[in-house]
Design a protein around this motif. Structure first.
Motif, short mmCIF file in Angstrom:
data_model
loop_
_atom_site.label_atom_id
_atom_site.label_comp_id
_atom_site.label_asym_id
_atom_site.label_seq_id
_atom_site.Cartn_x
_atom_site.Cartn_y
_atom_site.Cartn_z
N LYS A 21 53.80 75.44 13.06
CA LYS A 21 53.66 76.62 13.90
C LYS A 21 53.39 76.24 15.36
CE LYS A 21 51.30 80.96 14.41
NZ LYS A 21 50.59 82.02 13.86
N ASN A 25 56.22 76.64 18.57
CA ASN A 25 55.89 77.36 19.80
C ASN A 25 55.99 76.45 21.02
OD1 ASN A 25 55.41 79.75 18.41
ND2 ASN A 25 53.23 79.35 18.19
N ASP A 29 58.43 76.93 24.27
CA ASP A 29 57.87 77.01 25.62
C ASP A 29 58.39 75.92 26.54
OD1 ASP A 29 56.39 79.20 24.78
OD2 ASP A 29 54.50 78.08 24.59
#
Length: 147
Positions: A21, A25, A29
């Motif tokens: 997770k 992310n 980003d």
């Protein structure tokens, strides 16, 4: 020159649900700033077997793991895999957002992987050993009582 199927096949990797997770992310980003390595990290995550953190074997490279590996030049190195803000090459702390960091995630002792450096050169590394950081827990039962 053709590359053999043996060296082009990537090994099976395992990633904890927590790392999956956080790293998914992070890759999303970072895509605007580091598109090549962010994409490579996401490719590695997409092919990983995701397991609950408690069931990931101790010899699997995770975030915070200290990894000893041998390169194709027979050089052996020992690094800790960290998030970008914690990276410090002088302290052997390698960011997951580097080609070698993305290559290391999820590998276990004895596995090898081919990876491409930022200069475009192809390399191969083999994991020799993995050490996990000491877990941080709230369990104070081992703490010494005053008196």
């Amino acid at each position: 020159m053709t590359q053999s199927k043996k060296t082009s096949r990537k090994p099976r990797i395992v990633v904890s649900d927590i790392d999956y997770k956080r790293l998914t992310n992070l890759a999303a980003d970072a895509y605007d700033r580091f598109p090549e390595v962010a994409e490579e990290l996401q490719i590695e995550l997409d092919r990983a077997q995701v397991k609950p953190a408690a069931s990931v074997p101790s010899d699997v490279v995770q975030m915070g793991s200290t990894v000893e590996f041998r390169s194709d030049s027979a050089q052996q190195r020992r690094v800790t895999l960290v998030f970008p803000g914690e990276a410090d090459i002088a302290q052997n702390r390698v960011s997951i957002l580097t080609p070698i960091g993305a290559a290391l995630i999820g590998l276990s002792t004895g596995q090898s992987i081919a990876w491409t450096a930022r200069d475009g050169r192809k390399h191969e590394l083999t994991v020799v050993g993995v050490e996990q950081p000491e877990p941080v827990t709230g369990d104070m039962t081992l703490a010494r009582r005053p008196g």
